[in-house]
Design a protein around this motif. Structure first.
Motif, PDB file in Angstrom:
ATOM      1  N   VAL A  82      44.625  30.258  26.145  1.00  0.00           N
ATOM      2  CA  VAL A  82      44.068  29.426  27.214  1.00  0.00           C
ATOM      3  C   VAL A  82      44.926  28.202  27.337  1.00  0.00           C
ATOM      4  O   VAL A  82      44.193  27.034  28.058  1.00  0.00           O
ATOM      5  N   ALA A  83      46.083  28.210  27.162  1.00  0.00           N
ATOM      6  CA  ALA A  83      46.919  26.884  27.293  1.00  0.00           C
ATOM      7  C   ALA A  83      46.746  26.507  28.822  1.00  0.00           C
ATOM      8  O   ALA A  83      46.747  25.540  29.324  1.00  0.00           O
ATOM      9  N   HIS A  84      47.111  27.571  29.695  1.00  0.00           N
ATOM     10  CA  HIS A  84      46.665  27.646  31.111  1.00  0.00           C
ATOM     11  C   HIS A  84      45.420  28.583  31.217  1.00  0.00           C
ATOM     12  O   HIS A  84      45.521  29.490  30.743  1.00  0.00           O
ATOM     13  N   PHE A  85      44.581  28.283  32.093  1.00  0.00           N
ATOM     14  CA  PHE A  85      43.374  29.118  32.359  1.00  0.00           C
ATOM     15  C   PHE A  85      42.907  28.713  33.721  1.00  0.00           C
ATOM     16  O   PHE A  85      41.878  28.480  34.086  1.00  0.00           O
ATOM     17  N   HIS A  86      43.993  28.947  34.760  1.00  0.00           N
ATOM     18  CA  HIS A  86      43.632  28.811  36.106  1.00  0.00           C
ATOM     19  C   HIS A  86      42.708  29.834  36.803  1.00  0.00           C
ATOM     20  O   HIS A  86      42.674  31.007  36.334  1.00  0.00           O
ATOM     21  N   THR A  87      41.928  29.412  37.865  1.00  0.00           N
ATOM     22  CA  THR A  87      40.938  30.358  38.247  1.00  0.00           C
ATOM     23  C   THR A  87      41.418  30.588  39.872  1.00  0.00           C
ATOM     24  O   THR A  87      41.820  29.370  40.536  1.00  0.00           O
ATOM     25  N   VAL A  88      41.404  31.648  40.292  1.00  0.00           N
ATOM     26  CA  VAL A  88      42.142  31.953  41.560  1.00  0.00           C
ATOM     27  C   VAL A  88      40.898  32.545  42.329  1.00  0.00           C
ATOM     28  O   VAL A  88      40.016  33.376  42.051  1.00  0.00           O
ATOM     29  N   ARG A  89      40.697  31.900  43.500  1.00  0.00           N
ATOM     30  CA  ARG A  89      39.526  32.358  44.573  1.00  0.00           C
ATOM     31  C   ARG A  89      40.061  33.123  45.594  1.00  0.00           C
ATOM     32  O   ARG A  89      41.105  32.854  46.389  1.00  0.00           O
ATOM     33  N   VAL A  90      39.605  34.188  45.727  1.00  0.00           N
ATOM     34  CA  VAL A  90      39.794  35.277  46.739  1.00  0.00           C
ATOM     35  C   VAL A  90      39.039  35.486  47.776  1.00  0.00           C
ATOM     36  O   VAL A  90      37.588  35.723  47.416  1.00  0.00           O
ATOM     37  N   ASN A  91      39.307  35.399  48.991  1.00  0.00           N
ATOM     38  CA  ASN A  91      38.334  35.327  50.316  1.00  0.00           C
ATOM     39  C   ASN A  91      37.734  36.865  50.232  1.00  0.00           C
ATOM     40  O   ASN A  91      38.306  38.049  50.320  1.00  0.00           O
ATOM     41  N   GLN A  92      36.409  36.639  50.160  1.00  0.00           N
ATOM     42  CA  GLN A  92      35.619  37.991  50.132  1.00  0.00           C
ATOM     43  C   GLN A  92      35.556  38.738  51.521  1.00  0.00           C
ATOM     44  O   GLN A  92      35.539  38.014  52.517  1.00  0.00           O
ATOM     45  N   PRO A  93      35.159  39.971  51.288  1.00  0.00           N
ATOM     46  CA  PRO A  93      34.934  40.818  52.876  1.00  0.00           C
ATOM     47  C   PRO A  93      33.414  40.212  53.084  1.00  0.00           C
ATOM     48  O   PRO A  93      32.814  39.890  52.500  1.00  0.00           O
ATOM     49  N   SER A  94      33.506  40.008  54.443  1.00  0.00           N
ATOM     50  CA  SER A  94      32.034  39.682  54.988  1.00  0.00           C
ATOM     51  C   SER A  94      30.874  40.592  54.634  1.00  0.00           C
ATOM     52  O   SER A  94      31.063  41.693  54.892  1.00  0.00           O
ATOM     53  N   GLY A  95      29.932  39.734  54.279  1.00  0.00           N
ATOM     54  CA  GLY A  95      28.815  40.684  53.962  1.00  0.00           C
ATOM     55  C   GLY A  95      28.966  41.371  52.442  1.00  0.00           C
ATOM     56  O   GLY A  95      28.021  42.021  52.045  1.00  0.00           O
ATOM     57  N   LEU A  96      30.066  41.083  52.079  1.00  0.00           N
ATOM     58  CA  LEU A  96      30.345  41.509  50.304  1.00  0.00           C
ATOM     59  C   LEU A  96      30.145  43.233  50.485  1.00  0.00           C
ATOM     60  O   LEU A  96      29.931  43.802  49.325  1.00  0.00           O
ATOM     61  N   PHE A  97      31.049  43.532  51.385  1.00  0.00           N
ATOM     62  CA  PHE A  97      31.208  45.198  51.373  1.00  0.00           C
ATOM     63  C   PHE A  97      32.261  45.658  50.760  1.00  0.00           C
ATOM     64  O   PHE A  97      33.554  45.018  51.135  1.00  0.00           O
ATOM     65  N   TYR A  98      32.119  46.361  49.792  1.00  0.00           N
ATOM     66  CA  TYR A  98      33.419  46.953  48.856  1.00  0.00           C
ATOM     67  C   TYR A  98      33.514  48.244  48.790  1.00  0.00           C
ATOM     68  O   TYR A  98      32.485  48.810  48.832  1.00  0.00           O
TER      69      TYR A  98
END
Length: 402
Positions: A82-98
């Motif tokens: 965990v020397a690096h432990f970056h967080t990546v945010r990804v744009n979610q689909p509208s309404g959270l439909f997957y």
């Protein structure tokens, strides 16, 4: 992978009745050294009451100012994973439909390039992918991009707009929450990807006043579906509710915030001119009551969690706005709000805090909005409209005392 660290303190968090994040980290740690070291450092943090994270730093993806939250460990020698432990945010689909295929794609991506730990979803709404190293950021963004995904917002930027599922699954939705969210996301790409504001700005769009996403408490700008008309009453259905045991006086009439409902042997009656559009009565008696008339949205401003000042809820700035593609009225209003906020906002000051500091009068003037009774937040206590010297010279009170 064999167990790398003993975690007696974290183990305590798995003993309650609810699912524990510790259990999920342990699952990931069984096959991922980064997750294993995350577990080790977290146990040490609990024992020493110190986080050991160095938050921030310059890290990101070419062309983006947001989307990645840099994080480094102060104990890199002890926990190298965990020397690096970056967080990546990804744009979610509208309404959270997957689709299940999409979920597998994201999970496979994160097993390959990250710790395997995810958060669906963060409080802003994004898919949050926890823990990766700097050299993996460009490959991650590239793979996401060619598969139709984009990074979300972070830092002092417009955060990824989010919404309820709206007309896709809910009969009460007054507006197309999914389309509005998509349009705002496409329109304000620069503001989403390149932080340029005093602080964060969140949009949340919900289809009706029930506000399942709690936008009124969690968004700088809430767009809440509403209607401009009456509530249609099916008196036979009202009688059915009464026959089935509903105490209409207690459960409907007494709980109406507008005190506009009455009920007797002749049926239910609503004084629509006093209705506050909260929808409580409609949600309690969905077979008897239905909103009737023009559909649109109420625009609110200013909610946030505690920071410079305590937590605040949004208050109304536009009681009713038509919400038709391409939503130019909302986009124009947004640009006016942002111009004023960028001009006068202090570092890490949310727009609601700026309105409180400089006054609602100035905010309404720069946005070109006329004050109306629906805008008053706390009647008889904190008037938002103050007379200018020019106004006072005209003696406006004489109109009321004649």
């Amino acid at each position: 992978m064999t167990k790398k660290y003993e975690t007696p303190l974290l183990d305590e968090l798995e003993k309650g009745p609810f699912p524990s994040f510790v259990t999920e980290i342990k699952k990931a740690a069984a096959k991922n050294s980064m997750a294993a070291d995350e577990l080790g450092q977290l146990e040490k943090s609990f024992r020493d009451k110190v986080t050991y994270w160095k938050h921030g730093g310059i890290v990101g993806v070419r062309g983006y100012g947001g989307g990645v939250i840099g994080r480094y460990s102060q104990l890199a020698d002890e926990f190298p994973g965990v020397a690096h432990f970056h967080t990546v945010r990804v744009n979610q689909p509208s309404g959270l439909f997957y689709t299940s295929e999409t979920i597998r794609f994201i999970c496979d991506l994160w097993d390959k390039y990250g710790s395997g730990l995810t958060n669906f979803h963060g409080s802003t709404g994004d898919m949050v992918l926890l823990g990766t190293v700097t050299e993996n950021l460009e490959p991650i963004a590239t793979v996401l991009s060619i598969n139709g995904f984009d990074l979300g917002g972070s830092g002092s930027a417009m955060r990824t707009p989010s919404c309820c599922l709206g007309p896709a699954r809910c009969e009460w939705s007054m507006i197309d929450t999914l389309d509005i969210t998509y349009e705002l996301t496409q329109e304000f790409q620069d503001e989403l990807h390149r932080p340029q504001f005093p602080y964060k700005f969140k949009f949340k769009i919900v289809g009706c006043p029930v506000d399942c996403n709690a936008s009124i408490a969690r968004a700088d700008c809430s767009v809440i579906g509403t209607w401009r008309g009456t509530i249609e009453i099916d008196q036979d259905a009202v009688k059915d509710y009464a026959k089935k045991g509903m105490n209409i006086q207690e459960e409907i009439v007494n709980m109406c915030p507008g005190q506009c409902i009455s009920y007797n042997e002749n049926g239910l009656k609503i004084n629509n001119s006093d209705c506050l559009r909260c929808m409580h009565c409609i949600t309690r008696m969905p077979h008897a009551l239905r909103p009737n008339g023009e559909k649109g949205a109420t625009i609110l401003i200013g909610s946030k969690a505690p920071f410079v000042i305590g937590a605040t809820l949004s208050w109304v700035i536009v009681p009713f706005m038509k919400m038709e593609p391409p939503y130019d009225e909302l986009k124009d209003l947004t640009r006016k709000m942002w111009d004023w906020w960028n001009e006068y906002g202090k570092n890490r000051e949310r727009i609601g805090e700026l309105i409180i500091r400089r006054g609602m009068r100035e905010f309404l003037e720069v946005c070109g909005l006329e004050p109306t009774p629906e805008i008053v937040k706390e009647p008889r206590r904190d008037p938002f409209w103050f007379w200018t010297e020019e106004d006072l010279s005209k003696k406006p009170w004489e109109t009321y005392i004649k």
